[in-house]
Design a protein around this motif. Structure first.
Motif, PDB file in Angstrom:
ATOM      1  N   ARG A  85       0.837  -1.189   0.000  1.00 28.57           N
ATOM      2  CA  ARG A  85       0.000   0.000   0.000  1.00 28.57           C
ATOM      3  C   ARG A  85       0.876   1.245   0.000  1.00 28.57           C
ATOM      4  O   ARG A  85       2.009   1.213   0.463  1.00 28.57           O
ATOM      5  N   PHE A  86       0.326   2.313  -0.531  1.00 26.87           N
ATOM      6  CA  PHE A  86       1.065   3.579  -0.545  1.00 26.87           C
ATOM      7  C   PHE A  86       0.590   4.495   0.587  1.00 26.87           C
ATOM      8  O   PHE A  86      -0.607   4.562   0.882  1.00 26.87           O
ATOM      9  N   LEU A 291      -5.002   6.268  -3.711  1.00 30.72           N
ATOM     10  CA  LEU A 291      -4.492   5.023  -4.285  1.00 30.72           C
ATOM     11  C   LEU A 291      -5.039   3.808  -3.554  1.00 30.72           C
ATOM     12  O   LEU A 291      -4.974   3.727  -2.328  1.00 30.72           O
ATOM     13  N   LEU A 292      -5.555   2.854  -4.312  1.00 25.08           N
ATOM     14  CA  LEU A 292      -6.004   1.594  -3.728  1.00 25.08           C
ATOM     15  C   LEU A 292      -4.781   0.758  -3.366  1.00 25.08           C
ATOM     16  O   LEU A 292      -3.681   1.027  -3.845  1.00 25.08           O
ATOM     17  N   PRO A 293      -4.963  -0.275  -2.546  1.00 20.96           N
ATOM     18  CA  PRO A 293      -3.823  -1.158  -2.261  1.00 20.96           C
ATOM     19  C   PRO A 293      -3.322  -1.799  -3.551  1.00 20.96           C
ATOM     20  O   PRO A 293      -4.088  -1.998  -4.500  1.00 20.96           O
ATOM     21  N   LEU A 294      -2.036  -2.088  -3.576  1.00 18.48           N
ATOM     22  CA  LEU A 294      -1.409  -2.706  -4.743  1.00 18.48           C
ATOM     23  C   LEU A 294      -1.417  -4.218  -4.549  1.00 18.48           C
ATOM     24  O   LEU A 294      -0.783  -4.736  -3.628  1.00 18.48           O
TER      25      LEU A 294
END
Lengths: 489, 95
Positions: A85-86, A291-294
């Motif tokens: 995650r960012f 930003l959504l989790p990666l």
């Protein structure tokens, strides 16, 4: 454990070092925008409205940057987190238009890994050592400030703003400047093999934050300082040396080391406190709501794994075990990916591995050194070099003739065969001609002949030299040896 | 959780927001009201609930690595209070 000790006035100290390396990811476009990343463009021409943090702009991650960070993680034997995650790291500085850097504090893309540094007697590294790597996270670079263009203003160029960085965080596993240097060189080598970072420290694509503390051998960790943005291996080693000395001096004078951020001055090799960043450590991280989790699929990670080249350690072992190259040569030939590529191209042209490795190490490196060129702009190509080596192995050229031919190749760019024909540099095994020259040499040096016959065996080499010289280096040395032995016996 | 006036001043300074003493005095109870209200959420037992990371059931979209933007220097510099020679010009910040 390292036996490196720092000698203070009151006894020995152990130095503990951890490195945070910022490595710029090789990509066409930035981490969260479609602006270009090329170095050296006109100021602010590679900036999108996303990078300039205009209101309403939304970041979309660049798949290639994620891929390169995952490949790097796999190359240092690390776990790849399928879910990361960012986060926003909040601070104000003129080179950071967003007022926060998008980074990954809580859930980095790459978890625990390691790399191995080799023993290096000369540098004082007694044995090979495994250096832990805690994590790699992906984040945005900041812009660039220029302070010397205007008396009262700083100029801001955002071309670098938003370029993808990998922050590679080591464990505090290093205990001497030499170990830190070896770690950086090894890491740089791996990054360049993988192709995820060009490792160019002068252009700033790789820079290190250096964490140093000192303690009595075996004690708990001391208080550490962090010296920011050191941009060469030599400077990192200097910064450690200086910081260790400074901390030892502080403690031995009855003081306490303050945990702080410091700056390195390359002109003096010293560090100094960076007071302005005092409360900068209050970054108030939180998950970036833009930003959504990666999330990574297994297929994505497996593709990354499959795309990895043979890495330096594996390559070196193969050179030694399968190709029979000496350990030292294998080390040097595999340290830089370009050297290994050139060498393997030479082998692919049919050159014999041992002969080729010795020739590259002595003749080729010697010539490149002299010409101030790197292997990438080597004036001789691997096929040309293979032709030269073949003329040596089939007896057409002696070692010293090969040197002459190689010089001509460098000067003219012509092939070895062409030069041998044109200059008549072929080695001769014509026994009649050689015998005649030997007879002449013996006749001209009666004194030495007398001494040799009365037991001074070392003079044999003198006669070999004289004979070779008289034949312009073109005689086959083995034949010369045999015929001389006969003539002298 | 609650804040005192020192904390409010620190947060304001980290966020580069100027606040007068009167504003700080007014803000302390206001923020504490909000914090107290939020804290009521802590009364719900969430020990068996996975943390929610996003309100929409999407996954993060990734872009291809292509240069599709930039080269808009005039637009980028347009709102800058001061720009010179293609740079933003800011009060000197040097270590």
């Amino acid at each position: 454990m390292s036996n490196y000790r720092f000698q203070g006035a009151t006894g020995e100290w152990e130095v503990v070092i951890g490195l945070e390396v910022h490595a710029q990811v090789v990509s066409q476009a930035k981490l969260f925008s479609g602006a270009a990343t090329a170095f050296g463009a006109e100021p602010n021409t590679q900036v999108s409205l996303v990078d300039a943090a205009m209101p309403g702009m939304l970041p979309v991650p660049n798949k290639e940057c994620i891929r390169q960070a995952v490949r790097t993680g796999l190359a240092i034997n690390a776990e790849i987190n399928r879910w990361s995650r960012f986060d926003r790291k909040n601070y104000f500085y003129a080179d950071l238009p967003q007022g926060y850097q998008i980074s990954q504090l809580y859930h980095p893309l790459v978890g625990e890994g390691y790399l191995d540094i080799d023993a290096d007697e000369k540098a004082g590294i007694a044995e090979a050592k495994r250096i832990g790597i805690e994590r790699i996270h992906v984040e945005q670079d900041a812009g660039k400030l220029m302070h010397d263009q205007h008396p009262t203003r700083s100029y801001v160029d955002l071309n670098r703003s938003g370029v993808a960085l990998m922050e590679i965080v080591s464990r505090p596993d290093m205990n001497s400047p030499a170990e830190a240097g070896a770690y950086l060189r090894k890491l740089r080598s791996i990054l360049r093999y993988v192709g995820s970072c060009d490792g160019n420290m002068e252009e700033g694509s790789m820079r290190a934050d250096v964490n140093v503390s000192v303690r009595r051998p075996g004690d708990e960790f001391g208080t550490r300082t962090e010296t920011k943005n050191v941009n060469s291996v030599r400077f990192v080693m200097q910064a450690i040396e200086h910081e260790a000395q400074r901390q030892v001096d502080v403690i031995e004078a009855g003081g306490k080391v303050v945990q702080e951020t410091r700056l390195f001055n390359p002109d003096t090799g010293t560090t100094r406190s960076m007071r302005s960043k005092e409360d900068a450590h209050d970054y108030r991280y939180f998950p970036d709501p833009d930003l959504l989790p990666l999330e990574l699929t297994e297929a994505f990670v497996e593709d990354c794994r499959a795309s990895l080249p043979e890495l330096p350690d594996a390559k070196r072992n193969r050179y030694v075990e399968t190709l029979g190259i000496s350990a030292y040569n294998a080390d040097v030939l595999t340290a830089e990916v370009e050297t290994a590529r050139w060498f393997e191209a030479l082998l692919a042209e049919g050159a014999e591995a041992k002969q080729a490795s010795n020739w590259v190490m002595s003749e080729l490196f010697g010539a490149l050194n002299r010409l101030g060129k790197s292997i990438e702009d080597c004036p001789v190509s691997p096929p040309q070099a293979a032709e030269l080596l073949k003329l040596v192995s089939d007896g057409t050229l002696s070692g010293s003739l090969a040197k002459q031919v190689f010089e001509k190749m460098l000067e003219t760019g012509d092939g070895a065969g062409v030069i041998v024909e044109r200059e008549g540099l072929k080695q001769t095994s014509d026994t009649g001609a050689i015998e005649a020259v030997i007879a002449d040499v013996l006749a001209k040096n009666p004194g030495q002949l007398e001494q040799y016959r009365s037991g001074k065996d070392a003079l044999f080499g003198f006669f070999v030299g004289q004979t070779m010289k008289a034949m312009g280096g073109k005689a086959n040395p083995q034949v010369v040896n045999e015929l001389l032995k006969k003539a002298l016996s | 959780m609650s804040v005192d006036s020192a904390t409010v001043r620190k947060i304001a300074s980290l966020a580069r927001i100027a606040v007068s003493d009167a504003q700080v005095e007014a803000m302390v109870p206001e923020l504490n009201n909000i914090l107290g209200w939020i804290e009521q959420l802590g009364e719900v037992d969430t020990s068996s609930v996975a943390p929610m990371t996003a309100v929409i059931p999407n996954t993060l979209r990734l872009r291809d690595d292509a240069v599709t933007d930039g080269d808009v220097r005039d637009a980028v510099l347009k709102n800058a209070p001061q720009a010179e020679h293609g740079f933003f010009a800011v009060p000197k910040v040097i270590e």
